[in-house]
Scaffold this active site. Structure first.
Site, PDB file in Angstrom:
ATOM      1  N   GLU A  74       0.680  -4.512  11.140  1.00 16.40           N
ATOM      2  CA  GLU A  74       0.165  -3.123  11.031  1.00 16.40           C
ATOM      3  C   GLU A  74       1.113  -2.442  11.928  1.00 16.40           C
ATOM      4  O   GLU A  74       1.005  -2.487  13.482  1.00 16.40           O
ATOM      5  CB  GLU A  74      -1.214  -2.614  11.401  1.00 16.40           C
ATOM      6  CG  GLU A  74      -2.216  -3.207  10.422  1.00 16.40           C
ATOM      7  CD  GLU A  74      -2.485  -2.246   9.453  1.00 16.40           C
ATOM      8  OE1 GLU A  74      -3.809  -2.342   9.187  1.00 16.40           O
ATOM      9  OE2 GLU A  74      -1.691  -1.547   8.907  1.00 16.40           O
ATOM     10  N   HIS A 130       2.466  -3.589   6.829  1.00 16.01           N
ATOM     11  CA  HIS A 130       1.699  -2.532   6.528  1.00 16.01           C
ATOM     12  C   HIS A 130       1.787  -1.431   7.822  1.00 16.01           C
ATOM     13  O   HIS A 130       2.369  -1.524   8.621  1.00 16.01           O
ATOM     14  CB  HIS A 130       0.008  -2.727   6.689  1.00 16.01           C
ATOM     15  CG  HIS A 130      -0.011  -3.835   5.514  1.00 16.01           C
ATOM     16  ND1 HIS A 130      -0.911  -3.569   4.291  1.00 16.01           N
ATOM     17  CD2 HIS A 130       0.518  -5.161   4.915  1.00 16.01           C
ATOM     18  CE1 HIS A 130      -1.157  -4.328   3.395  1.00 16.01           C
ATOM     19  NE2 HIS A 130       0.047  -5.637   3.885  1.00 16.01           N
ATOM     20  N   SER A 131       0.972  -0.345   7.635  1.00  9.84           N
ATOM     21  CA  SER A 131       0.739   0.424   8.705  1.00  9.84           C
ATOM     22  C   SER A 131      -0.606   0.933   8.456  1.00  9.84           C
ATOM     23  O   SER A 131      -1.269   0.913   7.403  1.00  9.84           O
ATOM     24  CB  SER A 131       1.594   1.701   8.724  1.00  9.84           C
ATOM     25  OG  SER A 131       1.211   2.600   7.784  1.00  9.84           O
ATOM     26  N   TYR A 132      -1.289   1.803   9.597  1.00  8.29           N
ATOM     27  CA  TYR A 132      -1.071   1.888  10.688  1.00  8.29           C
ATOM     28  C   TYR A 132      -1.952   1.111  11.641  1.00  8.29           C
ATOM     29  O   TYR A 132      -2.936   0.820  11.292  1.00  8.29           O
ATOM     30  CB  TYR A 132      -0.921   3.289  11.245  1.00  8.29           C
ATOM     31  CG  TYR A 132      -2.159   4.164  11.314  1.00  8.29           C
ATOM     32  CD1 TYR A 132      -2.533   4.654  10.094  1.00  8.29           C
ATOM     33  CD2 TYR A 132      -2.898   4.032  12.233  1.00  8.29           C
ATOM     34  CE1 TYR A 132      -3.596   5.286   9.925  1.00  8.29           C
ATOM     35  CE2 TYR A 132      -4.129   4.762  12.055  1.00  8.29           C
ATOM     36  CZ  TYR A 132      -4.642   5.628  11.022  1.00  8.29           C
ATOM     37  OH  TYR A 132      -5.800   6.167  10.843  1.00  8.29           O
ATOM     38  N   ARG A 169      -3.404   4.767  -1.869  1.00  6.72           N
ATOM     39  CA  ARG A 169      -3.238   3.463  -1.549  1.00  6.72           C
ATOM     40  C   ARG A 169      -2.884   2.219  -2.473  1.00  6.72           C
ATOM     41  O   ARG A 169      -2.260   1.197  -2.351  1.00  6.72           O
ATOM     42  CB  ARG A 169      -4.477   3.107  -0.686  1.00  6.72           C
ATOM     43  CG  ARG A 169      -4.651   1.750  -0.297  1.00  6.72           C
ATOM     44  CD  ARG A 169      -6.197   1.324   0.548  1.00  6.72           C
ATOM     45  NE  ARG A 169      -6.409  -0.020   0.776  1.00  6.72           N
ATOM     46  CZ  ARG A 169      -6.205  -0.514   1.984  1.00  6.72           C
ATOM     47  NH1 ARG A 169      -5.688   0.119   2.947  1.00  6.72           N
ATOM     48  NH2 ARG A 169      -6.625  -1.805   2.063  1.00  6.72           N
ATOM     49  N   HIS A 219       0.989  -1.273  -0.122  1.00  8.56           N
ATOM     50  CA  HIS A 219      -0.084  -0.040   0.080  1.00  8.56           C
ATOM     51  C   HIS A 219       0.894   1.311   0.039  1.00  8.56           C
ATOM     52  O   HIS A 219       1.852   1.455   0.805  1.00  8.56           O
ATOM     53  CB  HIS A 219      -0.913   0.006   1.131  1.00  8.56           C
ATOM     54  CG  HIS A 219      -1.958  -0.973   1.120  1.00  8.56           C
ATOM     55  ND1 HIS A 219      -2.643  -1.726   2.330  1.00  8.56           N
ATOM     56  CD2 HIS A 219      -2.869  -1.522   0.165  1.00  8.56           C
ATOM     57  CE1 HIS A 219      -3.398  -2.579   1.765  1.00  8.56           C
ATOM     58  NE2 HIS A 219      -3.698  -2.195   0.487  1.00  8.56           N
ATOM     59  N   ALA A 220       0.749   2.154  -1.048  1.00 10.23           N
ATOM     60  CA  ALA A 220       1.455   3.231  -1.290  1.00 10.23           C
ATOM     61  C   ALA A 220       1.568   4.194  -0.154  1.00 10.23           C
ATOM     62  O   ALA A 220       3.012   4.567   0.062  1.00 10.23           O
ATOM     63  CB  ALA A 220       1.053   4.036  -2.524  1.00 10.23           C
ATOM     64  N   ARG A 221       0.819   4.356   0.491  1.00 11.96           N
ATOM     65  CA  ARG A 221       0.814   5.484   1.586  1.00 11.96           C
ATOM     66  C   ARG A 221       1.356   5.052   2.567  1.00 11.96           C
ATOM     67  O   ARG A 221       1.799   5.877   3.758  1.00 11.96           O
ATOM     68  CB  ARG A 221      -0.488   6.114   1.920  1.00 11.96           C
ATOM     69  CG  ARG A 221      -1.513   5.295   2.556  1.00 11.96           C
ATOM     70  CD  ARG A 221      -2.898   6.022   2.358  1.00 11.96           C
ATOM     71  NE  ARG A 221      -3.862   4.845   3.077  1.00 11.96           N
ATOM     72  CZ  ARG A 221      -5.103   5.189   2.907  1.00 11.96           C
ATOM     73  NH1 ARG A 221      -5.550   6.155   2.328  1.00 11.96           N
ATOM     74  NH2 ARG A 221      -5.944   4.031   3.574  1.00 11.96           N
ATOM     75  N   GLU A 222       1.750   3.798   2.945  1.00  9.53           N
ATOM     76  CA  GLU A 222       2.315   3.272   4.089  1.00  9.53           C
ATOM     77  C   GLU A 222       3.931   3.194   4.365  1.00  9.53           C
ATOM     78  O   GLU A 222       4.464   2.391   4.023  1.00  9.53           O
ATOM     79  CB  GLU A 222       1.523   1.832   4.289  1.00  9.53           C
ATOM     80  CG  GLU A 222       0.136   1.896   4.460  1.00  9.53           C
ATOM     81  CD  GLU A 222      -0.563   0.652   4.512  1.00  9.53           C
ATOM     82  OE1 GLU A 222      -1.781   0.841   4.196  1.00  9.53           O
ATOM     83  OE2 GLU A 222       0.172  -0.435   4.486  1.00  9.53           O
ATOM     84  N   ASN A 252      -3.998  -5.665  -1.787  1.00  8.58           N
ATOM     85  CA  ASN A 252      -4.187  -6.624  -0.521  1.00  8.58           C
ATOM     86  C   ASN A 252      -5.887  -6.902  -0.756  1.00  8.58           C
ATOM     87  O   ASN A 252      -6.101  -7.314   0.278  1.00  8.58           O
ATOM     88  CB  ASN A 252      -4.105  -5.964   0.702  1.00  8.58           C
ATOM     89  CG  ASN A 252      -3.692  -6.985   1.853  1.00  8.58           C
ATOM     90  OD1 ASN A 252      -2.930  -8.111   1.335  1.00  8.58           O
ATOM     91  ND2 ASN A 252      -3.775  -6.532   3.011  1.00  8.58           N
ATOM     92  N   ARG A 253      -6.627  -6.766  -1.792  1.00 13.50           N
ATOM     93  CA  ARG A 253      -7.985  -7.518  -2.223  1.00 13.50           C
ATOM     94  C   ARG A 253      -7.911  -8.188  -3.368  1.00 13.50           C
ATOM     95  O   ARG A 253      -8.718  -8.770  -3.891  1.00 13.50           O
ATOM     96  CB  ARG A 253      -8.904  -6.317  -2.081  1.00 13.50           C
ATOM     97  CG  ARG A 253      -8.858  -5.723  -0.918  1.00 13.50           C
ATOM     98  CD  ARG A 253      -9.637  -6.225   0.450  1.00 13.50           C
ATOM     99  NE  ARG A 253      -9.848  -5.486   1.462  1.00 13.50           N
ATOM    100  CZ  ARG A 253      -8.679  -4.851   2.308  1.00 13.50           C
ATOM    101  NH1 ARG A 253      -7.635  -5.320   2.179  1.00 13.50           N
ATOM    102  NH2 ARG A 253      -9.033  -4.116   3.465  1.00 13.50           N
ATOM    103  N   TYR A 299     -10.899  -5.981  10.628  1.00 18.83           N
ATOM    104  CA  TYR A 299     -12.380  -6.198   9.683  1.00 18.83           C
ATOM    105  C   TYR A 299     -12.127  -7.111   8.824  1.00 18.83           C
ATOM    106  O   TYR A 299     -11.042  -7.730   8.487  1.00 18.83           O
ATOM    107  CB  TYR A 299     -12.552  -4.631   8.793  1.00 18.83           C
ATOM    108  CG  TYR A 299     -11.205  -3.992   8.382  1.00 18.83           C
ATOM    109  CD1 TYR A 299     -10.956  -2.825   8.768  1.00 18.83           C
ATOM    110  CD2 TYR A 299     -10.426  -4.759   7.481  1.00 18.83           C
ATOM    111  CE1 TYR A 299      -9.810  -2.044   8.503  1.00 18.83           C
ATOM    112  CE2 TYR A 299      -9.228  -3.908   7.196  1.00 18.83           C
ATOM    113  CZ  TYR A 299      -9.241  -2.543   7.442  1.00 18.83           C
ATOM    114  OH  TYR A 299      -7.750  -2.093   6.892  1.00 18.83           O
TER     115      TYR A 299
HETATM  116  N1  LIG Z   1      -4.996  -9.496   4.625  1.00 17.17           N
HETATM  117  C1  LIG Z   1      -5.858  -8.615   5.541  1.00 17.17           C
HETATM  118  C2  LIG Z   1      -4.978  -8.453   6.844  1.00 17.17           C
HETATM  119  C3  LIG Z   1      -5.906  -7.641   7.566  1.00 17.17           C
HETATM  120  C4  LIG Z   1      -5.997  -6.008   6.783  1.00 17.17           C
HETATM  121  C5  LIG Z   1      -4.804  -5.309   6.606  1.00 17.17           C
HETATM  122  C6  LIG Z   1      -5.027  -4.046   5.986  1.00 17.17           C
HETATM  123  C7  LIG Z   1      -3.865  -3.329   5.878  1.00 17.17           C
HETATM  124 SE1  LIG Z   1      -3.793  -1.540   5.369  1.00 17.17          SE
HETATM  125  C8  LIG Z   1      -5.636  -3.942   4.683  1.00 17.17           C
HETATM  126  O1  LIG Z   1      -5.398  -4.515   4.053  1.00 17.17           O
HETATM  127  O2  LIG Z   1      -6.923  -3.163   4.791  1.00 17.17           O
HETATM  128 ZN   LIG Z   2      -1.773  -1.498   4.306  1.00 18.68          ZN
HETATM  129 ZN   LIG Z   3      -3.282  -0.538   7.396  1.00 16.14          ZN
END
Ligand SMILES: NCCCCC[C@@H](C[SeH])C(=O)O
Ligand SMILES: [Zn+2]
Ligand SMILES: [Zn+2]
Length: 307
Positions: free
Chosen positions: A269, A195-197, A125, A67-70, A142-143, A247
């Site tokens: 995170e 990742h963050s945060y 992101r 994710h770019a902003r992290e 990450n989706r 989530y």
């Molecule tokens: N693989 C999902 C782990 C939990 C969410 C991680 C956060 C990092 Se910004 C996300 O991808 O929304």
């Molecule tokens: Zn992330």
């Molecule tokens: Zn995050």
């Protein structure tokens, strides 16, 4: 590059220079592997750290910058490589780990997005691939993995921050990582995505409410890591299955790696808890990286103890 280099954020160009310099400075310990390229044709380099030439060592994969902003995420990958090279045969745990484990470290998994946060929009992101039928750009990498892809917790709207893409691994960046993990799944024992945060140590699953088959083992690992961070750095990290502590987030790299067979799969995170968020000041890089390093050491030593 003295350690002040590791306590600043760096442009994409500086990171590419650092990758080449590091591989050149340690030819017998570090290899730059081209695992693929981004939508805008930037190279995706993973550094392979192999500090002991014992044959058939197990390996750990760490990716940063999905994710770019992290920005603290790539900062950690650079810090981790530097620490490993500098403290091998100095720090007991690190020496023990590096004698048994190789590391694949991918410092910037989303170079197009990272560049964009330096030139155009600091809070970007996603990646930067254009989408059909809309002027909205980018897929949430990450989706985009094939784990309950595009179910609750992702969006099928290309204008959303959690857009899942047109199909699993539709993006060159996620496809490159998935291909590499598929072809190295026998040796890669541990997966970690940085990742963050919000200061969390996350285990599968995030893509569903299901419990991972080795949940108690994974839970024990992140609990111990969080306890160590509290003990040494007086800082609080929460821990547990993603779907329960953050989530529902389907299509994640960690859940996909877990289902591939990499049974020790984590997402961190990093700092902070919201005061600065993605805009973590450079003065906080050292603390954030030390905390994440302690968590990595704790988890890897526990995996190495396993029969
Ligand atoms: N693989 C999902 C782990 C939990 C969410 C991680 C956060 C990092 Se910004 C996300 O991808 O929304
Ligand atoms: Zn992330
Ligand atoms: Zn995050």
């Amino acid at each position: 590059s003295g350690s002040t280099f590791y306590y600043r954020y760096h442009t994409l160009e500086d990171i590419y220079d650092w990758i080449n310099r590091t591989a050149n400075d340690y030819p017998d310990k570090v290899k730059a592997i081209l695992v693929g390229s981004s939508y805008e044709k930037r190279p995706l380099y993973a550094l392979k750290l192999s500090l002991n030439n014992r044959p058939n060592k197990k390996a750990m994969w760490i990716d940063c910058g999905i994710h770019a902003r992290e920005w603290i995420s790539p900062a950690f990958c650079l810090f981790f490589v530097h620490y490993s090279l500098s403290f091998y045969n100095v720090n007991t745990e690190m020496t023990q780990i590096l004698d048994n484990m190789d590391f694949y470290v991918l410092p910037v998994m989303n170079p197009d997005g990272y560049k964009y946060t330096w030139t155009n929009r600091r809070m970007w992101r996603k990646n930067r691939s254009p989408q059909k039928g809309t002027s909205c750009i980018g897929v949430d990498l990450n989706r985009n993995f094939d784990a309950n892809w595009c179910t609750t917790g992702a969006s099928s709207n290309p204008c959303d921050e959690t857009y899942c893409g047109s199909f699993p691994e539709s993006e060159p960046e996620s496809q490159a990582v998935a291909n590499f993990l598929r072809s190295h799944k026998e040796s890669i024992q541990i997966y970690l995505s940085i990742h963050s945060y919000s200061q969390m140590l996350i285990i599968p699953y995030s893509c569903s409410m299901d419990e991972a088959e080795n949940h108690s083992e994974l839970y024990e690992m992140v609990k111990t890591a969080a306890d160590e961070i509290r003990r040494y750095y007086r800082n609080t990290y929460t821990y547990g299955a993603g779907a329960h502590i953050i989530y529902l987030a389907p299509g994640g790299s960690d859940d996909w790696a877990y289902n591939l067979g990499i049974k020790y799969s984590f997402t961190f995170e990093l700092q902070d808890r919201g005061r600065y968020g993605f805009l973590l000041p450079p003065s906080h890089i050292q603390g954030a990286c030390n905390e994440a390093l302690l968590a990595v050491k704790t988890i890897v030593l526990k995996v190495m103890e396993k029969p």
